[in-house]
Design a protein around this motif. Structure first.
Motif, PDB file in Angstrom:
ATOM      1  N   ALA A  72      56.807  63.571 -10.959  1.00 47.35           N
ATOM      2  CA  ALA A  72      57.489  63.088 -12.011  1.00 47.35           C
ATOM      3  C   ALA A  72      56.450  62.722 -13.239  1.00 47.35           C
ATOM      4  O   ALA A  72      55.527  62.524 -13.062  1.00 47.35           O
ATOM      5  CB  ALA A  72      58.248  61.647 -11.451  1.00 47.35           C
ATOM      6  N   VAL A  73      56.905  62.428 -14.282  1.00 44.16           N
ATOM      7  CA  VAL A  73      56.325  61.896 -15.338  1.00 44.16           C
ATOM      8  C   VAL A  73      57.040  60.373 -15.671  1.00 44.16           C
ATOM      9  O   VAL A  73      58.173  60.154 -15.530  1.00 44.16           O
ATOM     10  CB  VAL A  73      56.127  62.827 -16.693  1.00 44.16           C
ATOM     11  N   ALA A  74      56.032  59.604 -15.977  1.00 46.99           N
ATOM     12  CA  ALA A  74      56.396  58.121 -16.333  1.00 46.99           C
ATOM     13  C   ALA A  74      55.753  57.506 -17.527  1.00 46.99           C
ATOM     14  O   ALA A  74      54.614  58.014 -17.695  1.00 46.99           O
ATOM     15  CB  ALA A  74      56.164  57.500 -15.050  1.00 46.99           C
ATOM     16  N   THR A  75      56.292  56.468 -17.992  1.00 45.62           N
ATOM     17  CA  THR A  75      55.813  55.886 -19.216  1.00 45.62           C
ATOM     18  C   THR A  75      56.411  54.631 -19.218  1.00 45.62           C
ATOM     19  O   THR A  75      57.332  54.275 -18.851  1.00 45.62           O
ATOM     20  CB  THR A  75      56.259  56.676 -20.503  1.00 45.62           C
ATOM     21  N   ALA A  76      55.343  53.794 -19.903  1.00 49.02           N
ATOM     22  CA  ALA A  76      55.443  52.169 -20.111  1.00 49.02           C
ATOM     23  C   ALA A  76      54.462  51.935 -21.001  1.00 49.02           C
ATOM     24  O   ALA A  76      53.588  52.724 -21.840  1.00 49.02           O
ATOM     25  CB  ALA A  76      55.209  51.712 -18.999  1.00 49.02           C
ATOM     26  N   ALA A  77      54.863  50.630 -21.696  1.00 46.60           N
ATOM     27  CA  ALA A  77      54.095  50.157 -22.912  1.00 46.60           C
ATOM     28  C   ALA A  77      52.729  50.028 -22.047  1.00 46.60           C
ATOM     29  O   ALA A  77      52.391  49.566 -20.931  1.00 46.60           O
ATOM     30  CB  ALA A  77      54.502  48.802 -23.299  1.00 46.60           C
ATOM     31  N   ALA A  78      51.605  50.336 -23.091  1.00 51.10           N
ATOM     32  CA  ALA A  78      50.065  50.218 -22.560  1.00 51.10           C
ATOM     33  C   ALA A  78      49.880  48.666 -22.097  1.00 51.10           C
ATOM     34  O   ALA A  78      50.475  47.808 -22.641  1.00 51.10           O
ATOM     35  CB  ALA A  78      49.299  50.516 -23.724  1.00 51.10           C
ATOM     36  N   GLY A  79      48.966  48.547 -20.997  1.00 47.15           N
ATOM     37  CA  GLY A  79      48.889  47.151 -20.765  1.00 47.15           C
ATOM     38  C   GLY A  79      49.875  46.403 -19.860  1.00 47.15           C
ATOM     39  O   GLY A  79      49.770  45.189 -19.482  1.00 47.15           O
ATOM     40  N   ALA A  80      50.890  47.073 -19.777  1.00 50.36           N
ATOM     41  CA  ALA A  80      51.841  46.745 -18.506  1.00 50.36           C
ATOM     42  C   ALA A  80      51.472  46.120 -17.333  1.00 50.36           C
ATOM     43  O   ALA A  80      50.357  46.696 -16.764  1.00 50.36           O
ATOM     44  CB  ALA A  80      53.222  47.657 -18.397  1.00 50.36           C
ATOM     45  N   GLN A  81      51.904  45.068 -16.823  1.00 43.44           N
ATOM     46  CA  GLN A  81      51.493  44.424 -15.691  1.00 43.44           C
ATOM     47  C   GLN A  81      52.576  44.477 -14.427  1.00 43.44           C
ATOM     48  O   GLN A  81      53.674  44.614 -14.704  1.00 43.44           O
ATOM     49  CB  GLN A  81      51.141  43.103 -15.849  1.00 43.44           C
ATOM     50  N   ALA A  82      51.852  44.767 -13.545  1.00 42.39           N
ATOM     51  CA  ALA A  82      52.603  45.005 -12.258  1.00 42.39           C
ATOM     52  C   ALA A  82      52.557  44.029 -11.273  1.00 42.39           C
ATOM     53  O   ALA A  82      51.369  43.238 -11.274  1.00 42.39           O
ATOM     54  CB  ALA A  82      52.406  46.481 -11.372  1.00 42.39           C
ATOM     55  N   ASP A  93      56.360  44.100 -15.712  1.00 39.77           N
ATOM     56  CA  ASP A  93      56.704  43.103 -17.060  1.00 39.77           C
ATOM     57  C   ASP A  93      57.489  43.812 -18.215  1.00 39.77           C
ATOM     58  O   ASP A  93      57.866  43.131 -18.956  1.00 39.77           O
ATOM     59  CB  ASP A  93      55.589  42.241 -17.371  1.00 39.77           C
ATOM     60  N   VAL A  94      57.510  45.261 -18.125  1.00 40.66           N
ATOM     61  CA  VAL A  94      58.204  45.949 -19.167  1.00 40.66           C
ATOM     62  C   VAL A  94      58.919  47.014 -18.834  1.00 40.66           C
ATOM     63  O   VAL A  94      59.037  47.227 -17.511  1.00 40.66           O
ATOM     64  CB  VAL A  94      57.111  46.584 -20.151  1.00 40.66           C
ATOM     65  N   GLU A  95      59.885  47.806 -19.684  1.00 41.29           N
ATOM     66  CA  GLU A  95      60.616  48.840 -19.227  1.00 41.29           C
ATOM     67  C   GLU A  95      59.833  49.886 -18.708  1.00 41.29           C
ATOM     68  O   GLU A  95      58.747  50.190 -19.464  1.00 41.29           O
ATOM     69  CB  GLU A  95      61.527  49.132 -20.247  1.00 41.29           C
ATOM     70  N   GLN A  96      60.171  50.653 -17.839  1.00 45.25           N
ATOM     71  CA  GLN A  96      59.261  52.067 -17.630  1.00 45.25           C
ATOM     72  C   GLN A  96      60.387  53.097 -17.610  1.00 45.25           C
ATOM     73  O   GLN A  96      61.711  52.750 -17.375  1.00 45.25           O
ATOM     74  CB  GLN A  96      58.771  51.927 -15.985  1.00 45.25           C
ATOM     75  N   ILE A  97      60.036  54.093 -17.996  1.00 47.92           N
ATOM     76  CA  ILE A  97      61.188  55.340 -17.905  1.00 47.92           C
ATOM     77  C   ILE A  97      60.533  56.464 -16.983  1.00 47.92           C
ATOM     78  O   ILE A  97      59.332  56.972 -17.141  1.00 47.92           O
ATOM     79  CB  ILE A  97      61.217  56.046 -19.396  1.00 47.92           C
ATOM     80  N   TRP A  98      61.253  57.139 -15.955  1.00 51.73           N
ATOM     81  CA  TRP A  98      60.631  58.149 -15.001  1.00 51.73           C
ATOM     82  C   TRP A  98      61.645  59.123 -15.300  1.00 51.73           C
ATOM     83  O   TRP A  98      62.779  59.144 -14.905  1.00 51.73           O
ATOM     84  CB  TRP A  98      60.594  57.673 -13.568  1.00 51.73           C
ATOM     85  N   THR A  99      61.012  60.286 -15.308  1.00 56.18           N
ATOM     86  CA  THR A  99      61.691  61.687 -15.326  1.00 56.18           C
ATOM     87  C   THR A  99      61.158  62.402 -14.053  1.00 56.18           C
ATOM     88  O   THR A  99      60.014  62.722 -14.033  1.00 56.18           O
ATOM     89  CB  THR A  99      61.562  62.400 -16.788  1.00 56.18           C
ATOM     90  N   VAL A 100      62.071  62.967 -13.230  1.00 57.82           N
ATOM     91  CA  VAL A 100      61.687  63.697 -12.046  1.00 57.82           C
ATOM     92  C   VAL A 100      61.623  65.273 -12.575  1.00 57.82           C
ATOM     93  O   VAL A 100      62.327  65.865 -13.156  1.00 57.82           O
ATOM     94  CB  VAL A 100      62.692  63.694 -10.835  1.00 57.82           C
ATOM     95  N   LEU A 101      60.331  66.133 -12.217  1.00 60.67           N
ATOM     96  CA  LEU A 101      60.151  67.252 -12.605  1.00 60.67           C
ATOM     97  C   LEU A 101      60.363  68.244 -11.513  1.00 60.67           C
ATOM     98  O   LEU A 101      60.675  69.001 -11.453  1.00 60.67           O
ATOM     99  CB  LEU A 101      58.654  67.514 -13.081  1.00 60.67           C
ATOM    100  N   ASP A 102      60.056  67.706  -9.980  1.00 61.34           N
ATOM    101  CA  ASP A 102      60.201  68.358  -9.092  1.00 61.34           C
ATOM    102  C   ASP A 102      60.592  67.648  -7.783  1.00 61.34           C
ATOM    103  O   ASP A 102      59.860  66.455  -7.779  1.00 61.34           O
ATOM    104  CB  ASP A 102      58.999  69.549  -8.711  1.00 61.34           C
ATOM    105  N   GLY A 103      61.035  68.070  -6.813  1.00 64.63           N
ATOM    106  CA  GLY A 103      61.582  67.148  -5.621  1.00 64.63           C
ATOM    107  C   GLY A 103      62.530  66.176  -5.925  1.00 64.63           C
ATOM    108  O   GLY A 103      63.523  66.270  -6.921  1.00 64.63           O
ATOM    109  N   GLY A 104      62.378  64.728  -5.438  1.00 65.06           N
ATOM    110  CA  GLY A 104      63.327  63.866  -5.785  1.00 65.06           C
ATOM    111  C   GLY A 104      62.745  62.618  -5.314  1.00 65.06           C
ATOM    112  O   GLY A 104      61.722  62.305  -4.665  1.00 65.06           O
TER     113      GLY A 104
END
Length: 124
Positions: free
Chosen positions: A99-109, A51-62
């Motif tokens: 990867a590292v990922a971030t989203a607003a706290a409390g985001a619902q899936a 229900d919110v935007e997420q940002i993912w950055t790949v560190l290794d692999g793909g």
């Protein structure tokens, strides 16, 4: 400034991968959750939406990210901004994914077809 030590990070495993929560409301009161994702080669998460935007950055692999009708291919150093409410599925590449990922706290899936969401433990 709160510091969350390595020993305080929370580790959660699912059939698709392992998430390590680096910051969240329950780890130092952060308003944004930050977590590391590790997936085995070709592992796939379930189709879902957030229900919110997420940002993912790949560190290794793909990974391949199916985002609505589009498929994105990500490699090391690539960052994907995943808009809210768009169905997505993340599949690790042949070398796995870190990867590292971030989203607003409390985001619902929400799993495909479901109307009741849950806050994943790595975001709580």
């Amino acid at each position: 400034m709160p510091v969350i030590t390595r020993d305080q990070a929370r580790h959660t495993e699912t059939p698709a991968g392992a998430m390590t929560t680096l910051a969240s409301p329950t780890l130092g009161g952060a308003a944004t959750a930050l977590w590391r994702v590790r997936m085995a080669p070709h592992a796939a998460g379930p189709e879902h939406r957030i229900d919110v935007e997420q940002i993912w950055t790949v560190l290794d692999g793909g990974a391949e990210v199916t985002l609505g009708a589009e498929t994105l291919t990500l490699g090391p150093g690539d960052t994907a901004v995943l808009p809210a409410e768009v169905p997505r599925q993340i599949t690790a590449g042949p070398w796995g994914l870190t990867a590292v990922a971030t989203a607003a706290a409390g985001a619902q899936a929400f799993r495909a077809g479901e109307t009741k969401g849950v806050v994943p433990p790595w975001i709580a």
